[in-house]
Write an enzyme that holds these catalytic residues in place. Structure first.
Site, short mmCIF file in Angstrom:
data_model
loop_
_atom_site.label_atom_id
_atom_site.label_comp_id
_atom_site.label_asym_id
_atom_site.label_seq_id
_atom_site.Cartn_x
_atom_site.Cartn_y
_atom_site.Cartn_z
N HIS A 72 43.81 49.19 43.34
CA HIS A 72 44.84 48.16 43.38
C HIS A 72 45.98 48.63 44.27
O HIS A 72 46.68 49.56 43.91
CB HIS A 72 45.43 47.93 41.97
CG HIS A 72 44.45 47.38 41.00
ND1 HIS A 72 44.32 46.04 40.76
CD2 HIS A 72 43.55 47.99 40.20
CE1 HIS A 72 43.39 45.84 39.84
NE2 HIS A 72 42.91 47.01 39.49
N ARG A 119 30.20 49.44 38.91
CA ARG A 119 31.41 49.13 38.15
C ARG A 119 31.82 50.33 37.30
O ARG A 119 30.99 51.17 36.94
CB ARG A 119 31.17 47.93 37.23
CG ARG A 119 30.75 46.68 37.99
CD ARG A 119 30.31 45.60 37.03
NE ARG A 119 31.38 45.30 36.09
CZ ARG A 119 31.18 44.93 34.83
NH1 ARG A 119 29.98 44.83 34.34
NH2 ARG A 119 32.21 44.68 34.05
N GLY A 127 40.80 42.57 37.76
CA GLY A 127 40.75 42.00 36.41
C GLY A 127 39.43 42.40 35.80
O GLY A 127 39.10 43.58 35.76
N GLU A 128 38.67 41.42 35.39
CA GLU A 128 37.36 41.68 34.78
C GLU A 128 36.35 40.80 35.51
O GLU A 128 36.38 39.57 35.38
CB GLU A 128 37.45 41.38 33.28
CG GLU A 128 36.16 41.54 32.54
CD GLU A 128 35.48 42.88 32.81
OE1 GLU A 128 36.13 43.94 32.69
OE2 GLU A 128 34.28 42.84 33.15
N SER A 129 35.47 41.47 36.26
CA SER A 129 34.57 40.70 37.14
C SER A 129 33.65 39.77 36.36
O SER A 129 33.32 38.69 36.84
CB SER A 129 33.75 41.66 38.02
OG SER A 129 33.01 42.55 37.22
N CYS A 141 39.40 45.67 43.49
CA CYS A 141 38.83 46.09 42.20
C CYS A 141 37.79 45.07 41.71
O CYS A 141 36.75 44.94 42.33
CB CYS A 141 39.94 46.36 41.20
SG CYS A 141 39.42 47.55 39.95
N ILE A 183 42.08 51.57 38.42
CA ILE A 183 42.06 51.16 37.01
C ILE A 183 40.64 50.72 36.67
O ILE A 183 40.18 49.68 37.11
CB ILE A 183 43.05 50.01 36.74
CG1 ILE A 183 44.47 50.39 37.19
CG2 ILE A 183 43.03 49.64 35.25
CD1 ILE A 183 45.46 49.22 37.17
N ARG A 184 39.92 51.57 35.92
CA ARG A 184 38.51 51.28 35.62
C ARG A 184 37.82 50.76 36.88
O ARG A 184 37.17 49.71 36.90
CB ARG A 184 38.39 50.27 34.47
CG ARG A 184 38.93 50.84 33.15
CD ARG A 184 38.86 49.83 32.01
NE ARG A 184 37.49 49.34 31.76
CZ ARG A 184 36.53 50.03 31.16
NH1 ARG A 184 36.75 51.28 30.75
NH2 ARG A 184 35.36 49.50 30.96
N GLU A 234 48.30 46.38 44.95
CA GLU A 234 49.34 45.43 44.55
C GLU A 234 50.14 45.87 43.34
O GLU A 234 51.20 45.33 43.10
CB GLU A 234 48.73 44.03 44.33
CG GLU A 234 47.88 43.86 43.07
CD GLU A 234 46.47 44.47 43.19
OE1 GLU A 234 46.14 45.04 44.23
OE2 GLU A 234 45.73 44.38 42.20
N1 GLN Z 1 36.15 47.27 35.40
C1 GLN Z 1 36.48 45.97 35.89
C2 GLN Z 1 35.22 45.15 36.18
O1 GLN Z 1 34.15 45.61 36.03
C3 GLN Z 1 37.33 46.05 37.13
C4 GLN Z 1 38.66 46.67 36.78
C5 GLN Z 1 39.80 46.18 37.60
O2 GLN Z 1 39.74 45.15 38.30
N2 GLN Z 1 40.92 46.86 37.47
O3 GLN Z 1 35.34 44.02 36.56
#
Ligand code: GLN
Length: 204
Positions: free
Chosen positions: A178, A112, A51-53, A83, A141-142, A180
């Protein structure tokens, strides 16, 4: 309780919670979505989703979960982070935001969003010999990468160019991609085996 199977939680503050729940269900595990301290108190193991840390960090502090999670990891609770979940488990961030905190548990430095815009997201197959003789499907993903690996941390997987993307240390597993979202189940299977092994050990 002796004889009962360990309860697995999925930290459900933000991110791809449902995907993790679905993979765990394929192994007959009914995970508990953890948003409150009362929910966290009854789990024996925790999955931290992607997600987004920065958001997971802020919400976990706001809801009073950050400190208990940090302590539980220190006390040996099995955790799997993917991630953003890996970022939350890193002891050090190369480029966290100014006030960004992590739970820690894995003695690594993580960067990141480590892949440039062109390869923001990609699917690949990656060898994780400790987990499976056949390559594992991985969706980035990113994604972050692991830039430094401390003593006592084992590298589980690296890209062909040598960049480390999965590592474990004791009760902690961190993966920069990921599994999952690509139908890959072997990493969760590996995690659940460790959860059960640790549960059996503490019973005997
Ligand atoms: N770029 C996100 C972060 O810095 C991580 C991306 C992800 O969990 N798919 O948290």
């Amino acid at each position: 309780v002796a004889g009962s199977s360990p309860r697995v939680g999925v930290l459900a503050l933000q991110g791809d919670v449902r995907e993790h729940v679905q993979v765990l269900q394929r192994f007959g595990v009914e995970p508990l979505e953890v948003r409150t301290l009362a929910q966290f108190d009854v789990v024996d193991a925790l999955v931290i989703p992607g997600g987004e840390s920065t958001v997971i960090d802020k919400l976990s502090r706001l809801f009073g979960l950050a400190k208990p999670i940090r302590e539980a990891i220190n006390n040996g609770m099995p955790v799997l982070g993917t991630c953003a979940g890996l970022i939350m488990l890193a002891s050090d961030l190369a480029d966290g935001t100014a006030d960004q905190e992590t739970f820690g548990g894995l003695d690594v430095t993580v960067r990141r969003n480590a892949f440039g815009a062109q390869v923001d997201s990609f699917d690949t197959e990656i060898a994780i010999p400790a987990i499976s003789p056949d390559p594992v499907r991985a969706t980035f993903i990113r994604a972050p990468i692991i830039e430094r690996v401390g003593d006592g941390v084992s590298v589980l997987a690296a890209l062909p160019d040598g960049r480390v993307v999965a590592a474990e240390q004791g009760n902690v597993i961190g993966i920069s991609f990921h599994p999952e979202v690509s139908g890959e189940t072997r990493i969760h299977e590996y995690f659940l085996q460790r959860v059960n092994n640790l549960a059996n050990k503490s019973e005997s």
